[in-house]
Design a protein around this motif. Structure first.
Motif, PDB file in Angstrom:
ATOM      1  N   SER A  15       0.833  -1.202   0.000  1.00 46.11           N
ATOM      2  CA  SER A  15       0.000   0.000   0.000  1.00 46.11           C
ATOM      3  C   SER A  15       0.872   1.258   0.000  1.00 46.11           C
ATOM      4  O   SER A  15       1.932   1.293   0.630  1.00 46.11           O
ATOM      5  CB  SER A  15      -0.946   0.015   1.204  1.00 46.11           C
ATOM      6  N   PHE A  16       0.394   2.255  -0.715  1.00 44.29           N
ATOM      7  CA  PHE A  16       1.075   3.544  -0.739  1.00 44.29           C
ATOM      8  C   PHE A  16       1.151   4.112   0.680  1.00 44.29           C
ATOM      9  O   PHE A  16       2.161   4.691   1.068  1.00 44.29           O
ATOM     10  CB  PHE A  16       0.348   4.508  -1.683  1.00 44.29           C
ATOM     11  N   ALA A  17       0.093   3.907   1.457  1.00 49.59           N
ATOM     12  CA  ALA A  17       0.028   4.420   2.838  1.00 49.59           C
ATOM     13  C   ALA A  17       1.141   3.856   3.713  1.00 49.59           C
ATOM     14  O   ALA A  17       1.595   4.523   4.643  1.00 49.59           O
ATOM     15  CB  ALA A  17      -1.331   4.104   3.451  1.00 49.59           C
ATOM     16  N   SER A  18       1.610   2.634   3.421  1.00 51.87           N
ATOM     17  CA  SER A  18       2.665   2.029   4.239  1.00 51.87           C
ATOM     18  C   SER A  18       4.034   2.634   3.935  1.00 51.87           C
ATOM     19  O   SER A  18       4.930   2.606   4.775  1.00 51.87           O
ATOM     20  CB  SER A  18       2.703   0.511   4.034  1.00 51.87           C
ATOM     21  N   VAL A  19       4.214   3.205   2.764  1.00 50.96           N
ATOM     22  CA  VAL A  19       5.501   3.760   2.349  1.00 50.96           C
ATOM     23  C   VAL A  19       5.562   5.278   2.557  1.00 50.96           C
ATOM     24  O   VAL A  19       6.614   5.827   2.874  1.00 50.96           O
ATOM     25  CB  VAL A  19       5.776   3.405   0.863  1.00 50.96           C
ATOM     26  N   VAL A  24       8.140  10.831   3.950  1.00 56.80           N
ATOM     27  CA  VAL A  24       8.044  12.069   4.730  1.00 56.80           C
ATOM     28  C   VAL A  24       9.193  12.178   5.732  1.00 56.80           C
ATOM     29  O   VAL A  24       9.877  13.203   5.790  1.00 56.80           O
ATOM     30  CB  VAL A  24       6.677  12.178   5.452  1.00 56.80           C
ATOM     31  N   SER A  25       9.439  11.132   6.495  1.00 55.79           N
ATOM     32  CA  SER A  25      10.483  11.207   7.527  1.00 55.79           C
ATOM     33  C   SER A  25      11.871  11.374   6.905  1.00 55.79           C
ATOM     34  O   SER A  25      12.691  12.142   7.411  1.00 55.79           O
ATOM     35  CB  SER A  25      10.435  10.002   8.462  1.00 55.79           C
ATOM     36  N   ARG A  26      12.126  10.684   5.797  1.00 56.83           N
ATOM     37  CA  ARG A  26      13.427  10.837   5.144  1.00 56.83           C
ATOM     38  C   ARG A  26      13.626  12.268   4.661  1.00 56.83           C
ATOM     39  O   ARG A  26      14.697  12.857   4.836  1.00 56.83           O
ATOM     40  CB  ARG A  26      13.548   9.873   3.969  1.00 56.83           C
ATOM     41  N   LEU A  27      12.601  12.830   4.045  1.00 56.19           N
ATOM     42  CA  LEU A  27      12.727  14.187   3.517  1.00 56.19           C
ATOM     43  C   LEU A  27      12.860  15.215   4.632  1.00 56.19           C
ATOM     44  O   LEU A  27      13.683  16.132   4.537  1.00 56.19           O
ATOM     45  CB  LEU A  27      11.541  14.511   2.608  1.00 56.19           C
ATOM     46  N   GLU A  54      -6.878  10.712   0.162  1.00 55.56           N
ATOM     47  CA  GLU A  54      -7.873   9.654  -0.064  1.00 55.56           C
ATOM     48  C   GLU A  54      -7.191   8.325  -0.338  1.00 55.56           C
ATOM     49  O   GLU A  54      -7.631   7.273   0.157  1.00 55.56           O
ATOM     50  CB  GLU A  54      -8.784  10.024  -1.236  1.00 55.56           C
ATOM     51  N   ILE A  55      -6.113   8.350  -1.103  1.00 50.65           N
ATOM     52  CA  ILE A  55      -5.347   7.133  -1.413  1.00 50.65           C
ATOM     53  C   ILE A  55      -4.770   6.548  -0.130  1.00 50.65           C
ATOM     54  O   ILE A  55      -4.819   5.335   0.088  1.00 50.65           O
ATOM     55  CB  ILE A  55      -4.245   7.451  -2.449  1.00 50.65           C
ATOM     56  N   ILE A  56      -4.239   7.409   0.716  1.00 47.75           N
ATOM     57  CA  ILE A  56      -3.677   6.961   1.999  1.00 47.75           C
ATOM     58  C   ILE A  56      -4.787   6.397   2.886  1.00 47.75           C
ATOM     59  O   ILE A  56      -4.646   5.309   3.450  1.00 47.75           O
ATOM     60  CB  ILE A  56      -2.924   8.116   2.694  1.00 47.75           C
ATOM     61  N   ASP A  57      -5.894   7.126   3.009  1.00 48.33           N
ATOM     62  CA  ASP A  57      -7.012   6.682   3.854  1.00 48.33           C
ATOM     63  C   ASP A  57      -7.582   5.338   3.397  1.00 48.33           C
ATOM     64  O   ASP A  57      -7.971   4.514   4.228  1.00 48.33           O
ATOM     65  CB  ASP A  57      -8.132   7.730   3.867  1.00 48.33           C
ATOM     66  N   ASN A  58      -7.626   5.128   2.085  1.00 45.82           N
ATOM     67  CA  ASN A  58      -8.193   3.890   1.533  1.00 45.82           C
ATOM     68  C   ASN A  58      -7.169   2.767   1.382  1.00 45.82           C
ATOM     69  O   ASN A  58      -7.507   1.693   0.880  1.00 45.82           O
ATOM     70  CB  ASN A  58      -8.858   4.173   0.182  1.00 45.82           C
ATOM     71  N   LYS A  59      -5.919   3.036   1.784  1.00 40.97           N
ATOM     72  CA  LYS A  59      -4.841   2.051   1.714  1.00 40.97           C
ATOM     73  C   LYS A  59      -4.718   1.409   0.321  1.00 40.97           C
ATOM     74  O   LYS A  59      -4.629   0.197   0.165  1.00 40.97           O
ATOM     75  CB  LYS A  59      -5.003   0.984   2.800  1.00 40.97           C
ATOM     76  N   VAL A  60      -4.708   2.274  -0.677  1.00 38.73           N
ATOM     77  CA  VAL A  60      -4.596   1.849  -2.074  1.00 38.73           C
ATOM     78  C   VAL A  60      -3.204   1.258  -2.310  1.00 38.73           C
ATOM     79  O   VAL A  60      -2.195   1.822  -1.866  1.00 38.73           O
ATOM     80  CB  VAL A  60      -4.843   3.057  -3.012  1.00 38.73           C
ATOM     81  N   ASN A  61      -3.153   0.119  -3.020  1.00 43.62           N
ATOM     82  CA  ASN A  61      -1.849  -0.487  -3.311  1.00 43.62           C
ATOM     83  C   ASN A  61      -1.198   0.217  -4.499  1.00 43.62           C
ATOM     84  O   ASN A  61      -1.836   0.980  -5.226  1.00 43.62           O
ATOM     85  CB  ASN A  61      -1.961  -2.002  -3.523  1.00 43.62           C
ATOM     86  N   PHE A  62       0.106  -0.039  -4.690  1.00 43.25           N
ATOM     87  CA  PHE A  62       0.850   0.638  -5.744  1.00 43.25           C
ATOM     88  C   PHE A  62       0.342   0.288  -7.135  1.00 43.25           C
ATOM     89  O   PHE A  62       0.367   1.126  -8.033  1.00 43.25           O
ATOM     90  CB  PHE A  62       2.346   0.355  -5.639  1.00 43.25           C
ATOM     91  N   GLU A  63      -0.134  -0.925  -7.329  1.00 49.33           N
ATOM     92  CA  GLU A  63      -0.670  -1.307  -8.638  1.00 49.33           C
ATOM     93  C   GLU A  63      -1.841  -0.391  -9.024  1.00 49.33           C
ATOM     94  O   GLU A  63      -1.869   0.183 -10.111  1.00 49.33           O
ATOM     95  CB  GLU A  63      -1.124  -2.766  -8.610  1.00 49.33           C
ATOM     96  N   THR A  64      -2.777  -0.204  -8.103  1.00 56.73           N
ATOM     97  CA  THR A  64      -3.930   0.665  -8.338  1.00 56.73           C
ATOM     98  C   THR A  64      -3.504   2.127  -8.374  1.00 56.73           C
ATOM     99  O   THR A  64      -4.004   2.907  -9.188  1.00 56.73           O
ATOM    100  CB  THR A  64      -5.004   0.434  -7.254  1.00 56.73           C
ATOM    101  N   PHE A  65      -2.595   2.499  -7.494  1.00 49.55           N
ATOM    102  CA  PHE A  65      -2.078   3.867  -7.429  1.00 49.55           C
ATOM    103  C   PHE A  65      -1.590   4.312  -8.805  1.00 49.55           C
ATOM    104  O   PHE A  65      -1.969   5.377  -9.299  1.00 49.55           O
ATOM    105  CB  PHE A  65      -0.935   3.920  -6.404  1.00 49.55           C
ATOM    106  N   PHE A  66      -0.763   3.495  -9.446  1.00 48.61           N
ATOM    107  CA  PHE A  66      -0.213   3.877 -10.745  1.00 48.61           C
ATOM    108  C   PHE A  66      -1.177   3.611 -11.894  1.00 48.61           C
ATOM    109  O   PHE A  66      -1.155   4.330 -12.893  1.00 48.61           O
ATOM    110  CB  PHE A  66       1.143   3.210 -10.989  1.00 48.61           C
ATOM    111  N   LYS A  67      -2.047   2.627 -11.745  1.00 52.23           N
ATOM    112  CA  LYS A  67      -3.043   2.352 -12.793  1.00 52.23           C
ATOM    113  C   LYS A  67      -3.987   3.543 -12.965  1.00 52.23           C
ATOM    114  O   LYS A  67      -4.367   3.892 -14.080  1.00 52.23           O
ATOM    115  CB  LYS A  67      -3.832   1.091 -12.427  1.00 52.23           C
ATOM    116  N   ASN A  68      -4.333   4.199 -11.863  1.00 50.87           N
ATOM    117  CA  ASN A  68      -5.255   5.339 -11.892  1.00 50.87           C
ATOM    118  C   ASN A  68      -4.560   6.687 -12.070  1.00 50.87           C
ATOM    119  O   ASN A  68      -5.222   7.712 -12.185  1.00 50.87           O
ATOM    120  CB  ASN A  68      -6.111   5.355 -10.627  1.00 50.87           C
TER     121      ASN A  68
END
Length: 122
Positions: A15-19, A24-27, A54-68
């Motif tokens: 999920s994008f939310a997990s990364v 943020v912390s690195r930057l 919304e992507i973070i709240d919905n825990k969207v995975n990277f496959e869907t993140f980039f597909k959309n």
């Protein structure tokens, strides 16, 4: 190139939310801001800050993140090595797009100028 199908599948399902908090912390450790991170993500994907939340709240995975996403036409200008892989050699589309994002975050953390990160003409 070695078979990375298990690696590609793992990235796609992450999920994008997990990364995102790691970005943020690195930057922030390197004196960069969340706003700059969002600017880089919006350049690459077209997602606004509201859409990212919304992507973070919905825990969207990277496959869907980039597909959309609407990938920036200059994304193919992102080259180099990230996480031990040369971006240009990655054949899996989702993995390559994830590495594009990783590379942009890496450049931001290392203090590269925004116009260079966003592949702007001189």
């Amino acid at each position: 190139m070695k078979d990375t199908s298990h690696h590609d599948e793992r990235i796609a399902k992450m999920s994008f939310a997990s990364v995102y908090p790691h970005y943020v912390s690195r930057l922030e450790r390197n004196g960069r801001t969340v706003e700059e991170l969002h600017q880089v993500i919006e350049w690459l994907t077209g997602y606004t800050t509201k859409q990212l939340q919304e992507i973070i709240d919905n825990k969207v995975n990277f496959e869907t993140f980039f597909k959309n996403a609407t990938l920036n036409p200059n994304a193919n200008l992102i080259k180099g090595v990230i996480c031990g892989y040369r971006i240009e050699d990655i054949t899996n589309k989702t993995t390559r797009e994830c590495r594009y994002l990783d590379k942009l975050v890496d450049e931001l953390a290392k203090g590269r100028k925004m116009d260079k990160i966003l592949r702007q003409p001189k």
